[in-house]
Design a protein around this motif. Structure first.
Motif, mmCIF file in Angstrom:
data_model
loop_
_atom_site.group_PDB
_atom_site.id
_atom_site.type_symbol
_atom_site.label_atom_id
_atom_site.label_comp_id
_atom_site.label_asym_id
_atom_site.label_seq_id
_atom_site.Cartn_x
_atom_site.Cartn_y
_atom_site.Cartn_z
ATOM 1 N N ALA A 13 0.854 -1.192 0.000
ATOM 2 C CA ALA A 13 0.000 0.000 0.000
ATOM 3 C C ALA A 13 0.885 1.235 0.000
ATOM 4 O O ALA A 13 1.554 1.533 1.001
ATOM 5 C CB ALA A 13 -0.909 -0.015 1.226
ATOM 6 N N GLY A 14 0.925 1.931 -1.131
ATOM 7 C CA GLY A 14 1.792 3.100 -1.279
ATOM 8 C C GLY A 14 0.996 4.382 -1.346
ATOM 9 O O GLY A 14 -0.058 4.450 -1.981
ATOM 10 N N PHE A 15 1.505 5.416 -0.701
ATOM 11 C CA PHE A 15 0.795 6.684 -0.644
ATOM 12 C C PHE A 15 0.852 7.463 -1.952
ATOM 13 O O PHE A 15 1.823 7.394 -2.705
ATOM 14 C CB PHE A 15 1.375 7.568 0.461
ATOM 15 C CG PHE A 15 0.814 7.267 1.820
ATOM 16 C CD1 PHE A 15 -0.460 7.691 2.169
ATOM 17 C CD2 PHE A 15 1.553 6.551 2.743
ATOM 18 C CE1 PHE A 15 -0.982 7.417 3.425
ATOM 19 C CE2 PHE A 15 1.046 6.273 4.003
ATOM 20 C CZ PHE A 15 -0.231 6.702 4.337
ATOM 21 N N GLU A 16 -0.216 8.223 -2.180
ATOM 22 C CA GLU A 16 -0.281 9.176 -3.277
ATOM 23 C C GLU A 16 0.669 10.350 -2.987
ATOM 24 O O GLU A 16 1.159 10.513 -1.860
ATOM 25 C CB GLU A 16 -1.709 9.705 -3.426
ATOM 26 C CG GLU A 16 -2.158 10.567 -2.250
ATOM 27 C CD GLU A 16 -3.595 11.051 -2.362
ATOM 28 O OE1 GLU A 16 -4.236 10.789 -3.387
ATOM 29 O OE2 GLU A 16 -4.060 11.726 -1.409
ATOM 30 N N PRO A 17 0.931 11.212 -3.991
ATOM 31 C CA PRO A 17 1.762 12.399 -3.750
ATOM 32 C C PRO A 17 1.128 13.321 -2.707
ATOM 33 O O PRO A 17 -0.087 13.348 -2.528
ATOM 34 C CB PRO A 17 1.810 13.076 -5.115
ATOM 35 C CG PRO A 17 1.572 11.971 -6.104
ATOM 36 C CD PRO A 17 0.579 11.062 -5.417
ATOM 37 N N PHE A 18 1.976 14.088 -2.009
ATOM 38 C CA PHE A 18 1.497 15.038 -1.013
ATOM 39 C C PHE A 18 2.461 16.216 -0.931
ATOM 40 O O PHE A 18 3.553 16.192 -1.501
ATOM 41 C CB PHE A 18 1.339 14.372 0.356
ATOM 42 C CG PHE A 18 2.639 14.007 1.038
ATOM 43 C CD1 PHE A 18 3.143 14.778 2.072
ATOM 44 C CD2 PHE A 18 3.362 12.890 0.640
ATOM 45 C CE1 PHE A 18 4.337 14.450 2.693
ATOM 46 C CE2 PHE A 18 4.554 12.549 1.262
ATOM 47 C CZ PHE A 18 5.051 13.337 2.286
ATOM 48 N N PRO A 64 -9.680 -7.793 2.612
ATOM 49 C CA PRO A 64 -10.391 -9.043 2.307
ATOM 50 C C PRO A 64 -9.928 -9.658 0.990
ATOM 51 O O PRO A 64 -9.502 -8.951 0.070
ATOM 52 C CB PRO A 64 -11.860 -8.603 2.228
ATOM 53 C CG PRO A 64 -11.922 -7.308 2.960
ATOM 54 C CD PRO A 64 -10.603 -6.648 2.699
ATOM 55 N N GLY A 65 -10.024 -10.979 0.895
ATOM 56 C CA GLY A 65 -9.633 -11.674 -0.328
ATOM 57 C C GLY A 65 -8.792 -12.881 -0.005
ATOM 58 O O GLY A 65 -8.845 -13.414 1.105
ATOM 59 N N PRO A 66 -7.991 -13.346 -0.969
ATOM 60 C CA PRO A 66 -7.113 -14.487 -0.716
ATOM 61 C C PRO A 66 -6.185 -14.205 0.465
ATOM 62 O O PRO A 66 -5.970 -13.049 0.834
ATOM 63 C CB PRO A 66 -6.325 -14.614 -2.029
ATOM 64 C CG PRO A 66 -7.234 -14.015 -3.060
ATOM 65 C CD PRO A 66 -7.929 -12.877 -2.371
ATOM 66 N N PRO A 67 -5.645 -15.249 1.073
ATOM 67 C CA PRO A 67 -4.815 -15.071 2.273
ATOM 68 C C PRO A 67 -3.694 -14.058 2.074
ATOM 69 O O PRO A 67 -3.042 -14.032 1.030
ATOM 70 C CB PRO A 67 -4.257 -16.469 2.514
ATOM 71 C CG PRO A 67 -5.228 -17.395 1.863
ATOM 72 C CD PRO A 67 -5.755 -16.662 0.671
ATOM 73 N N LEU A 68 -3.490 -13.248 3.093
ATOM 74 C CA LEU A 68 -2.441 -12.236 3.058
ATOM 75 C C LEU A 68 -1.220 -12.757 3.822
ATOM 76 O O LEU A 68 -1.273 -12.969 5.026
ATOM 77 C CB LEU A 68 -2.924 -10.937 3.704
ATOM 78 C CG LEU A 68 -3.711 -9.978 2.833
ATOM 79 C CD1 LEU A 68 -4.365 -8.899 3.686
ATOM 80 C CD2 LEU A 68 -2.811 -9.343 1.776
ATOM 81 N N LYS A 69 -0.123 -12.937 3.109
ATOM 82 C CA LYS A 69 1.131 -13.312 3.755
ATOM 83 C C LYS A 69 1.783 -12.099 4.407
ATOM 84 O O LYS A 69 2.265 -12.162 5.541
ATOM 85 C CB LYS A 69 2.089 -13.917 2.728
ATOM 86 C CG LYS A 69 1.641 -15.244 2.143
ATOM 87 C CD LYS A 69 1.843 -16.367 3.148
ATOM 88 C CE LYS A 69 1.626 -17.724 2.501
ATOM 89 N NZ LYS A 69 1.808 -18.826 3.475
ATOM 90 N N LEU A 70 1.833 -11.019 3.648
ATOM 91 C CA LEU A 70 2.487 -9.800 4.107
ATOM 92 C C LEU A 70 1.656 -8.585 3.732
ATOM 93 O O LEU A 70 0.986 -8.577 2.696
ATOM 94 C CB LEU A 70 3.861 -9.625 3.448
ATOM 95 C CG LEU A 70 4.880 -10.764 3.464
ATOM 96 C CD1 LEU A 70 6.067 -10.394 2.570
ATOM 97 C CD2 LEU A 70 5.347 -11.027 4.880
ATOM 98 N N VAL A 71 1.738 -7.549 4.572
ATOM 99 C CA VAL A 71 1.236 -6.227 4.208
ATOM 100 C C VAL A 71 2.352 -5.226 4.488
ATOM 101 O O VAL A 71 2.818 -5.102 5.630
ATOM 102 C CB VAL A 71 -0.025 -5.826 4.991
ATOM 103 C CG1 VAL A 71 -0.498 -4.449 4.545
ATOM 104 C CG2 VAL A 71 -1.139 -6.850 4.802
ATOM 105 N N LEU A 72 2.781 -4.542 3.452
ATOM 106 C CA LEU A 72 3.784 -3.499 3.586
ATOM 107 C C LEU A 72 3.163 -2.177 3.178
ATOM 108 O O LEU A 72 2.769 -1.998 2.019
ATOM 109 C CB LEU A 72 5.004 -3.769 2.693
ATOM 110 C CG LEU A 72 5.963 -4.888 3.096
ATOM 111 C CD1 LEU A 72 5.406 -6.238 2.672
ATOM 112 C CD2 LEU A 72 7.319 -4.668 2.448
ATOM 113 N N CYS A 73 3.030 -1.272 4.129
ATOM 114 C CA CYS A 73 2.636 0.089 3.803
ATOM 115 C C CYS A 73 3.907 0.886 3.544
ATOM 116 O O CYS A 73 4.926 0.677 4.207
ATOM 117 C CB CYS A 73 1.818 0.701 4.937
ATOM 118 S SG CYS A 73 0.210 -0.089 5.188
ATOM 119 N N VAL A 74 3.843 1.785 2.567
ATOM 120 C CA VAL A 74 5.046 2.474 2.102
ATOM 121 C C VAL A 74 4.787 3.960 1.983
ATOM 122 O O VAL A 74 3.743 4.383 1.465
ATOM 123 C CB VAL A 74 5.508 1.928 0.729
ATOM 124 C CG1 VAL A 74 6.883 2.484 0.365
ATOM 125 C CG2 VAL A 74 5.509 0.407 0.714
#
Length: 223
Positions: A13-18, A64-74
């Protein structure tokens, strides 16, 4: 996104410009990796609005959805010289500048009555070790700030800690340097080419998917 809808996922999950920047390296990295397969898991990219509250809603919609192994917010951290693996998220919003919707919360909790902090559950030291071994600058960071980056980091870790569906999901936050085109208008500020940042994430993701127990080596700082 891959057509293999049942494959386990790595969500980036990557942020939009700011702050008036036309580009955010966080989102450029995420979308460059969308659909990439590693160790049987498929990367799914989602763009986060740089807005308190709304960023969490967007993340929640992607979980939600298929199994999540990792979540990386960036998120982008202008001035940093390395890919920064964040260690801890604080339960505080204290915005130095307004977000993209003009909100500027000061001294408010991310989650009312939530714990003071959460640690990332990624093998952050092993990820840093392997990025460095690949010739890519990386480090452990002990502060994700108090803006929307920390906001989403804390929200992610709270969900992992409290939702049974995410019991086997590992998560964390990564801060990344400016791209060269951003640094061109900011003399003296460090940058890293997009191709190098994307490769760093490929290394880091592979490590996170294969290393169960983090390495024990120094990554502390004096200040």
């Amino acid at each position: 996104m891959t057509s293999n809808a049942k494959a386990p996922r790595v969500l980036i999950a990557g942020f939009e410009p700011f702050e008036n920047d036309p580009v955010n390296p966080a989102w450029e990295i995420a979308r460059a990796l969308d659909g990439w397969t590693c160790e049987g898991a498929v990367v799914q990219a989602v763009q986060l609005p740089c807005v308190f509250g709304r960023a969490i809603d967007t993340l929640d919609a992607a979980l939600p959805g298929p199994p999540l192994k990792l979540v990386l917010c960036v998120g982008a951290a202008g001035g940093r010289t390395e890919i920064s693996m964040e260690r801890a998220a604080l339960n505080i919003d204290d915005a130095r500048i307004p977000d993209n919707a003009g909100q500027q919360p000061i001294d408010l909790p991310v989650v009312k009555d939530g714990p003071a902090a959460y640690f990332a559950t990624l093998p952050i030291k092993a990820m840093v070790r392997d990025m460095r071994a690949a010739g890519l600058p990386a480090a452990v960071s002990n502060s994700a700030g108090t803006f929307v980056c920390n906001h989403i980091f804390y929200a992610l870790m709270h969900r992992i800690a409290t939702r049974p569906a995410l019991a086997h999901t590992r998560g964390g936050f990564v801060h990344v340097p400016y791209l060269p085109e951003q640094a061109a208008s900011k003399p003296g500020v460090a940058s890293m080419a997009l191709a190098d940042q994307v490769e760093a994430f490929r290394v880091a993701i592979r490590t996170a998917l294969t290393v169960r127990h983090d390495v024990r080596e120094t990554a502390g700082r004096l200040h």
